[in-house]
Scaffold this motif. Structure first.
Motif, mmCIF file in Angstrom:
data_model
loop_
_atom_site.group_PDB
_atom_site.id
_atom_site.type_symbol
_atom_site.label_atom_id
_atom_site.label_comp_id
_atom_site.label_asym_id
_atom_site.label_seq_id
_atom_site.Cartn_x
_atom_site.Cartn_y
_atom_site.Cartn_z
ATOM 1 N N GLU A 1 21.574 88.540 78.659
ATOM 2 C CA GLU A 1 20.209 88.534 79.151
ATOM 3 C C GLU A 1 20.244 88.706 80.669
ATOM 4 N N THR A 2 19.291 89.455 81.210
ATOM 5 C CA THR A 2 19.368 89.858 82.613
ATOM 6 C C THR A 2 19.320 88.676 83.577
ATOM 7 N N TRP A 3 18.773 87.531 83.163
ATOM 8 C CA TRP A 3 18.726 86.382 84.068
ATOM 9 C C TRP A 3 20.120 85.856 84.383
ATOM 10 N N TRP A 4 21.121 86.289 83.604
ATOM 11 C CA TRP A 4 22.502 85.885 83.876
ATOM 12 C C TRP A 4 23.080 86.580 85.105
ATOM 13 N N LEU A 5 22.576 87.759 85.464
ATOM 14 C CA LEU A 5 23.206 88.546 86.528
ATOM 15 C C LEU A 5 23.317 87.794 87.856
ATOM 16 N N PRO A 6 22.255 87.160 88.362
ATOM 17 C CA PRO A 6 22.420 86.424 89.617
ATOM 18 C C PRO A 6 23.457 85.304 89.531
ATOM 19 N N ARG A 7 23.577 84.701 88.366
ATOM 20 C CA ARG A 7 24.558 83.623 88.209
ATOM 21 C C ARG A 7 25.978 84.164 88.285
ATOM 22 N N LEU A 8 26.205 85.336 87.685
ATOM 23 C CA LEU A 8 27.534 85.942 87.776
ATOM 24 C C LEU A 8 27.875 86.291 89.218
ATOM 25 N N LEU A 9 26.918 86.869 89.920
ATOM 26 C CA LEU A 9 27.164 87.237 91.309
ATOM 27 C C LEU A 9 27.386 85.998 92.170
ATOM 28 N N ASP A 10 26.646 84.929 91.887
ATOM 29 C CA ASP A 10 26.762 83.714 92.682
ATOM 30 C C ASP A 10 28.109 83.026 92.501
ATOM 31 N N GLN A 11 28.787 83.289 91.396
ATOM 32 C CA GLN A 11 30.114 82.691 91.201
ATOM 33 C C GLN A 11 31.230 83.624 91.669
ATOM 34 N N GLY A 12 30.852 84.734 92.315
ATOM 35 C CA GLY A 12 31.849 85.607 92.921
ATOM 36 C C GLY A 12 32.334 86.738 92.051
ATOM 37 N N TRP A 13 31.611 87.040 90.953
ATOM 38 C CA TRP A 13 32.011 88.127 90.081
ATOM 39 C C TRP A 13 31.237 89.396 90.422
ATOM 40 N N GLN A 14 31.929 90.534 90.357
ATOM 41 C CA GLN A 14 31.305 91.839 90.542
ATOM 42 C C GLN A 14 30.907 92.386 89.170
ATOM 43 N N ALA A 15 29.608 92.382 88.893
ATOM 44 C CA ALA A 15 29.097 92.823 87.597
ATOM 45 C C ALA A 15 28.317 94.114 87.782
ATOM 46 N N ARG A 16 28.803 95.192 87.192
ATOM 47 C CA ARG A 16 28.163 96.508 87.331
ATOM 48 C C ARG A 16 27.414 96.855 86.048
ATOM 49 N N PRO A 17 26.081 97.013 86.112
ATOM 50 C CA PRO A 17 25.338 97.392 84.907
ATOM 51 C C PRO A 17 25.816 98.733 84.356
ATOM 52 N N LEU A 18 25.909 98.812 83.045
ATOM 53 C CA LEU A 18 26.307 100.050 82.380
ATOM 54 C C LEU A 18 25.109 100.904 81.996
ATOM 55 N N GLY A 19 23.923 100.371 82.203
ATOM 56 C CA GLY A 19 22.702 101.097 81.883
ATOM 57 C C GLY A 19 21.510 100.256 82.290
ATOM 58 N N LEU A 20 20.322 100.709 81.938
ATOM 59 C CA LEU A 20 19.103 99.989 82.269
ATOM 60 C C LEU A 20 18.868 98.851 81.292
ATOM 61 N N PRO A 21 18.204 97.780 81.743
ATOM 62 C CA PRO A 21 17.849 96.699 80.817
ATOM 63 C C PRO A 21 16.942 97.223 79.707
ATOM 64 N N SER A 22 17.036 96.564 78.555
ATOM 65 C CA SER A 22 16.221 96.940 77.409
ATOM 66 C C SER A 22 15.679 95.673 76.757
ATOM 67 N N ASP A 23 14.492 95.764 76.211
ATOM 68 C CA ASP A 23 13.911 94.621 75.505
ATOM 69 C C ASP A 23 14.517 94.544 74.108
ATOM 70 N N ILE A 24 15.213 93.446 73.837
ATOM 71 C CA ILE A 24 15.820 93.230 72.527
ATOM 72 C C ILE A 24 15.344 91.882 72.009
ATOM 73 N N ASN A 25 14.574 91.924 70.935
ATOM 74 C CA ASN A 25 14.009 90.704 70.349
ATOM 75 C C ASN A 25 13.232 89.894 71.384
ATOM 76 N N GLY A 26 12.504 90.607 72.254
ATOM 77 C CA GLY A 26 11.673 89.937 73.231
ATOM 78 C C GLY A 26 12.391 89.459 74.473
ATOM 79 N N LEU A 27 13.666 89.797 74.626
ATOM 80 C CA LEU A 27 14.454 89.358 75.776
ATOM 81 C C LEU A 27 14.970 90.568 76.542
ATOM 82 N N SER A 28 14.861 90.535 77.868
ATOM 83 C CA SER A 28 15.414 91.596 78.701
ATOM 84 C C SER A 28 16.934 91.477 78.681
#
Length: 218
Positions: free
Chosen positions: A144-171
């Motif tokens: 879920e996209t809300w995880w991205l800031p948490r990954l960055l805040d712990q020092g991980w480089q996270a590169r999206p592989l595509g655009l976010p998509s709505d899956i079962n009501g969740l980005s």
């Protein structure tokens, strides 16, 4: 604090714990999160990505599972390749040096602890330690996209592989996370994880690369 590595080669040593593990998964994903499509009559949540090639990291507290993560080599079928290929604009990753992380959980009674590192950080640091140890270059994760800031805040480089998509009501988005010494030492430093945690019981024959010690890196 220990995180045990469970692979095909030592799985027989963890038969009872793995049974507990799959039952915990059922409690979390079917009962708590209401993913009812995963329900099974035996109360064990197992899917097509739980194969002989799957690796499990089990964080234990006095012998009981408190957190875990599943790791699937991307040459095998993965969540991204089989269920969510639309999340990768250039197609899913299929590389022997990249594993997919999934089924990342902490049991309810251990969530939000304040007396030490949170088990969420412990199990993620352990994944980075495992990747470094066996020579992986990256992880893919569907999250879920809300995880991205948490990954960055712990020092991980996270590169999206595509655009976010709505899956079962969740980005939802798929990312690739680089595996390197800095990513491991940063999560240890920022989340008070005390360094190497992995237990390789029954895996002495598995080639492992030496790690830069946490103290050296900091």
């Amino acid at each position: 604090m220990e995180v045990h590595v469970v692979r095909r080669e030592n799985r027989q040593l963890y038969a009872a714990l793995l049974d507990d593990y799959f039952r915990i998964r059922h409690d979390i994903y079917v009962v708590e999160r209401k993913w009812t499509d995963l329900a099974r009559p035996d109360g064990r949540e197992i899917d097509q990505f739980d194969t002989d090639e799957t690796v499990y990291l089990l964080a234990l507290d006095h012998g009981a599972i408190v957190a875990s993560m599943r790791m699937v080599p991307t040459p095998m079928p993965t969540l991204l390749s089989e269920l969510f290929p639309q999340l990768a604009v250039n197609g899913p990753i299929h590389r022997s040096d990249v594993y997919e992380l999934s089924r990342i959980f902490v049991v309810p009674r251990k969530r939000g602890e304040h007396g030490g590192p949170r088990y969420e950080a412990v199990i993620q640091a352990a994944a980075m330690e495992y990747g470094l140890s066996i020579g992986l270059s990256a992880f893919t994760i569907v999250l879920e996209t809300w995880w991205l800031p948490r990954l960055l805040d712990q020092g991980w480089q996270a590169r999206p592989l595509g655009l976010p998509s709505d899956i079962n009501g969740l980005s939802t988005v798929a990312v690739m996370v680089e595996i390197n010494d800095q990513a491991w030492t940063e999560i240890c430093r920022r989340r008070a994880v005390p360094g190497a945690l992995l237990v390789w019981q029954g895996l002495a024959a598995i080639p492992r690369q030496p790690l830069t010690t946490f103290m050296e890196a900091t």
